[in-house]
Design an enzyme around this catalytic site. Structure first.
Site, PDB file in Angstrom:
ATOM      1  CG  HIS A 103      27.408  42.319  -9.798  1.00 19.88           C
ATOM      2  ND1 HIS A 103      26.244  41.640 -10.022  1.00 19.88           N
ATOM      3  CD2 HIS A 103      27.203  43.042  -8.655  1.00 19.88           C
ATOM      4  CE1 HIS A 103      25.359  41.947  -9.070  1.00 19.88           C
ATOM      5  NE2 HIS A 103      25.910  42.774  -8.231  1.00 19.88           N
ATOM      6  CG  HIS A 174      23.290  46.876  -9.189  1.00 22.61           C
ATOM      7  ND1 HIS A 174      23.398  47.670  -8.066  1.00 22.61           N
ATOM      8  CD2 HIS A 174      23.377  45.604  -8.744  1.00 22.61           C
ATOM      9  CE1 HIS A 174      23.565  46.904  -7.003  1.00 22.61           C
ATOM     10  NE2 HIS A 174      23.548  45.644  -7.385  1.00 22.61           N
ATOM     11  CD  GLU A 308      20.610  43.566  -8.309  1.00 21.07           C
ATOM     12  OE1 GLU A 308      21.531  42.816  -8.680  1.00 21.07           O
ATOM     13  OE2 GLU A 308      20.472  43.877  -7.118  1.00 21.07           O
TER      14      GLU A 308
END
Ligand code: BGC
Length: 343
Positions: A103, A174, A308
């Site tokens: 991420h 998310h 996602e």
């Protein structure tokens, strides 16, 4: 409507932007992290349910480690070994997940102030200026994320970025959904459909091997729909590696299409997910462990799940995976929609 969402530790004033449509659906987003904070829908009994996990104010988002409601980039999901090569140059990132980058690795996009560039009753556009070298990625890029609440009870998330030099871009949201309400306990009894015939095999560190595995006859098969809990404890390597579902599904078809859906029998609230991206990480909140969220609720394991939309994890190292290289001056543009209904 703009309201106060608190002050960061650095002293920045944070706002919450609330939008409401004609049928009474309401969402709230913040310029801290371009996070989705609230999604309010009326259930079958006429009760209003908040169907995403989140925090009371900015301080919760500052100490968050679960990426609740987060906008993630430059590259969401994992890059093996925290390094990659582009145009003959090696780039090193922060390894924050075993030996890999997850991420963005550091200075996460959901921990920064974004500029609310455009605001009206039905949409907010947040702008983040990401300089050359940001998180270790090359190329300056202005990133815009627009949240729109439509009259069809959709949250439409549109991403737009034009890098000044070649770079990688893979943005996602998310949010953890719980269609029985964020305070209702686990999502194991909620039904999920994933429109995918195959998923990307991954190793014990959740890095794709490059192999595509048919879901047929495995616990990864959500094509006909089933409750999240029905096979999550089956002894299957992928589920052992992920501690539950935490994998990238290869969405059937191409272009803007339905990717998944979710439904709570308890509240009658349903949601359909649409995207134009090739993949989707379906993550069942396996690592949530007692974090205090909105209304003082303690969030525990599997009390929310994420859809996602994305380019496949570690695509930069896989010749058979599309993306996430975006060339100088090229337009990275993608849309993911969460459409709600109650029956
Ligand atoms: C990852 C999980 C990770 C989670 C962080 C997901 O996108 O696939 O492995 O734990 O994000 O909350």
């Amino acid at each position: 409507m703009k309201s106060d969402f608190g002050t960061t530790k650095k002293g920045e004033q944070v706002s919450l932007y609330t939008m409401k449509n004609g049928s009474g659906m309401e969402i709230a987003v913040s310029d801290y992290g371009a996070v989705l904070v609230k999604v309010l829908i009326t259930d079958r009994e006429g009760q209003v349910q908040d169907v995403v996990l989140g925090y009371e104010d900015v301080s919760g988002y500052e100490s968050d480690t679960l990426y609740l409601g987060a906008t993630l980039g430059r590259v969401a999901n994992r890059i093996r070994g925290g390094e990659f090569e582009l145009n003959g140059v090696n780039y090193t990132l922060t390894r924050n997940d075993n030996q890999n980058t997850l991420h963005g690795g550091r200075d996460f996009f959901n921990k920064r102030m974004w500029e609310a560039e455009e605001v009206d009753d039905s949409h907010v556009t947040f702008l983040l200026h990401s300089p050359d070298g940001d998180q270790g990625f090359p190329g300056t890029v202005d990133i815009r994320v627009t949240y729109t609440l439509t009259e069809e009870n959709e949250i439409k998330i549109h991403y737009h970025a034009v890098p000044e030099s070649d770079t990688l871009v893979n943005l996602t949201n998310h949010s953890y959904f719980n269609l029985s309400g964020h305070a209702s306990g686990t999502i194991l009894d909620q039904e999920v459909v994933i429109c995918a015939d195959v998923y990307t095999e991954a190793d014990a560190q959740s890095i794709p091997t490059g192999e595509l595995i048919p879901v047929e006859g495995t616990p990864m098969d959500f094509r006909a729909g089933k409750t999240v809990g029905s096979e999550i404890e089956v002894d299957y390597e992928a589920l052992r590696f992920g501690g539950g579902y935490d994998h990238n599904w290869v969405l059937n078809g191409s272009g803007y299409r339905q990717a998944a859906s979710m439904y709570s029998k308890k509240t009658g609230i349903g949601m359909k997910v649409f995207t134009d991206l090739p993949g989707m990480q379906f993550y069942t909140g396996n690592f949530i462990d007692g974090k205090e969220g909105k209304d003082g609720v303690l969030y525990e394991k599997r009390q929310g799940l994420c859809f996602e939309s994305q380019y496949f994890p570690d695509a930069v190292h896989k010749e058979n995976f599309e993306g996430p290289i975006v060339r100088a001056g090229a337009v990275y543009e993608t849309t993911t929609t969460y459409r709600f209904y109650t029956d």
